[in-house]
Design an enzyme around this catalytic site. Structure first.
Site, PDB file in Angstrom:
ATOM      1  CG  HIS A  64      -0.352   0.005   2.539  1.00  0.00           C
ATOM      2  ND1 HIS A  64       0.398  -1.042   3.030  1.00  0.00           N
ATOM      3  CD2 HIS A  64      -0.375   0.943   3.531  1.00  0.00           C
ATOM      4  CE1 HIS A  64       0.800  -0.762   4.256  1.00  0.00           C
ATOM      5  NE2 HIS A  64       0.354   0.436   4.580  1.00  0.00           N
ATOM      6  CG  HIS A  66       0.087   4.275   4.849  1.00  0.00           C
ATOM      7  ND1 HIS A  66      -0.723   3.528   5.668  1.00  0.00           N
ATOM      8  CD2 HIS A  66      -0.626   5.408   4.556  1.00  0.00           C
ATOM      9  CE1 HIS A  66      -1.863   4.172   5.874  1.00  0.00           C
ATOM     10  NE2 HIS A  66      -1.829   5.311   5.205  1.00  0.00           N
ATOM     11  CG  ASP A  68       4.882   2.427   7.304  1.00  0.00           C
ATOM     12  OD1 ASP A  68       4.021   2.974   6.614  1.00  0.00           O
ATOM     13  OD2 ASP A  68       4.626   1.490   8.092  1.00  0.00           O
ATOM     14  CG  HIS A  69       4.243  -0.462   4.145  1.00  0.00           C
ATOM     15  ND1 HIS A  69       4.195  -1.820   4.379  1.00  0.00           N
ATOM     16  CD2 HIS A  69       3.756   0.140   5.261  1.00  0.00           C
ATOM     17  CE1 HIS A  69       3.687  -2.040   5.589  1.00  0.00           C
ATOM     18  NE2 HIS A  69       3.408  -0.866   6.137  1.00  0.00           N
ATOM     19  CG  HIS A 141      -4.323  -0.238   6.210  1.00  0.00           C
ATOM     20  ND1 HIS A 141      -4.231  -0.287   7.582  1.00  0.00           N
ATOM     21  CD2 HIS A 141      -3.278   0.557   5.791  1.00  0.00           C
ATOM     22  CE1 HIS A 141      -3.187   0.416   7.976  1.00  0.00           C
ATOM     23  NE2 HIS A 141      -2.609   0.947   6.920  1.00  0.00           N
ATOM     24  CG  ASP A 212       0.325  -1.834   7.455  1.00  0.00           C
ATOM     25  OD1 ASP A 212       1.182  -2.739   7.461  1.00  0.00           O
ATOM     26  OD2 ASP A 212       0.586  -0.640   7.735  1.00  0.00           O
ATOM     27  CG  HIS A 270       3.513  -3.627  10.384  1.00  0.00           C
ATOM     28  ND1 HIS A 270       2.655  -2.897  11.159  1.00  0.00           N
ATOM     29  CD2 HIS A 270       3.893  -2.799   9.371  1.00  0.00           C
ATOM     30  CE1 HIS A 270       2.484  -1.686  10.655  1.00  0.00           C
ATOM     31  NE2 HIS A 270       3.238  -1.604   9.552  1.00  0.00           N
TER      32      HIS A 270
END
Length: 309
Positions: A64, A66, A68-69, A141, A212, A270
């Site tokens: 996805h 975001h 942090d990914h 999510h 997530d 995670h």
């Protein structure tokens, strides 16, 4: 197969855990090919602590959008080229990944020496790559987040050595020819057909890697009968309401998903930085629900052996 965990943290990097990234390395069938799942900040730096090479990566799956990914993705793409990678690379991700990659490369004037393909997948996306089936499913999510299921092709049955010994066929090159399905004429005039001495083909292994998500029926469906499920566990037992509110999962919920999906093995990933010194506690809570559970730390390497006939 080897699974290299490059970043196992949640949200932001911490001293103990970097943000999300893991690599699936094929040891035999694909000659060391590496598929990367998520690419958080400093992923390429984490790779320096492993025996992986950027040029070995042929596919990158972004769960996805975001940060942090995926904030480490432009660096990995550029460094792969700087380090001599010329073989093709495919980047997969939700809607928006094409624009993200294109803008990052164009504005930084990064020239790639290799062919780059960008695929935006949606719920139900499937692809077959040399017999390996890739399936994407939309999970639950805050923004669209996907899980990926990788299914190996059928594995050849084992050679029935005992049967060959019973009819007094000595070990040697003939065994390899029969294993490959060939017909062999022996010195004594006998004709042996490989198909008569090979056990039934076995289903390939299944690995499911989730982005997530809070607990979801889609995750159970995607992970059904997996040999390995890698699932997020952002929160500890007792924080189920917070997990649901923030669209994440607890260790207990991840274990329940594995149990409902009839998975053979679960690795928790995670992990929030708030649990820096509580890894054993997190693991123990999940094991009570699903016994074959492990918890990943940065730079851990897990092995997934072939199914036995």
């Amino acid at each position: 197969m080897e699974i290299h965990f490059l970043g196992t943290g949640a949200g932001i990097p911490s001293k103990g855990r970097n943000v999300s990234s893991l690599a699936l390395r094929f040891m035999t069938n694909r000659e060391g090919d590496v598929w990367l799942f998520d690419c958080g900040e400093s992923t390429q730096h984490q790779i320096l602590h492993t025996n992986l090479k950027l040029w070995q990566i042929s596919k990158i799956f972004i769960s996805h959008m975001h940060g942090d990914h995926l904030y480490g993705l432009p660096g990995v793409l550029g460094s792969r080229s700087f380090q001599g990678g010329e073989n093709p690379l495919t980047v997969y991700g939700p809607k928006g990944i094409h624009e993200f990659v294109t803008v990052a490369l164009e504005t930084s004037r990064t020239y790639l020496k290799y062919p780059l393909e960008i695929v935006e997948y949606d719920d139900g996306y499937t692809e077959n790559d040399e017999g390996y089936k890739i399936e994407a499913a939309l999970l639950e999510h805050v923004i669209p987040s996907f899980g990926i299921r990788i299914t190996e092709p059928l594995q050849p049955g084992r050679l029935l050595v005992e049967k060959l010994k019973e009819i007094k066929v000595p070990p040697g090159p003939v065994y390899q020819k029969l294993k490959e399905g060939e017909t062999v004429t022996m010195d004594d005039g006998r004709t042996l057909h490989g198909a008569d001495f090979i056990d039934e083909a076995q289903p390939g292994r299944v690995v499911t890697i989730c982005g997530d998500t809070r607990p979801s029926k889609k995750t159970v469906q995607l992970a059904q009968n997996s040999d390995l499920l890698i699932h997020e566990a952002t929160f500890a037992e007792g924080m189920e309401e917070q997990a649901i509110d923030y669209f994440h999962s607890t260790t207990i919920q991840a274990a329940e998903i594995a149990k409902q999906a009839n998975a053979k093995r679960l690795i928790l990933n995670h992990i929030s930085s708030r649990y820096y010194e509580r890894s054993e506690e997190l693991l123990e809570s999940a094991v009570r629900v699903f016994n074959n559970t492990e918890l990943a730390h940065d730079l851990d390497v897990f092995h997934l052996i072939k199914r036995k006939n």
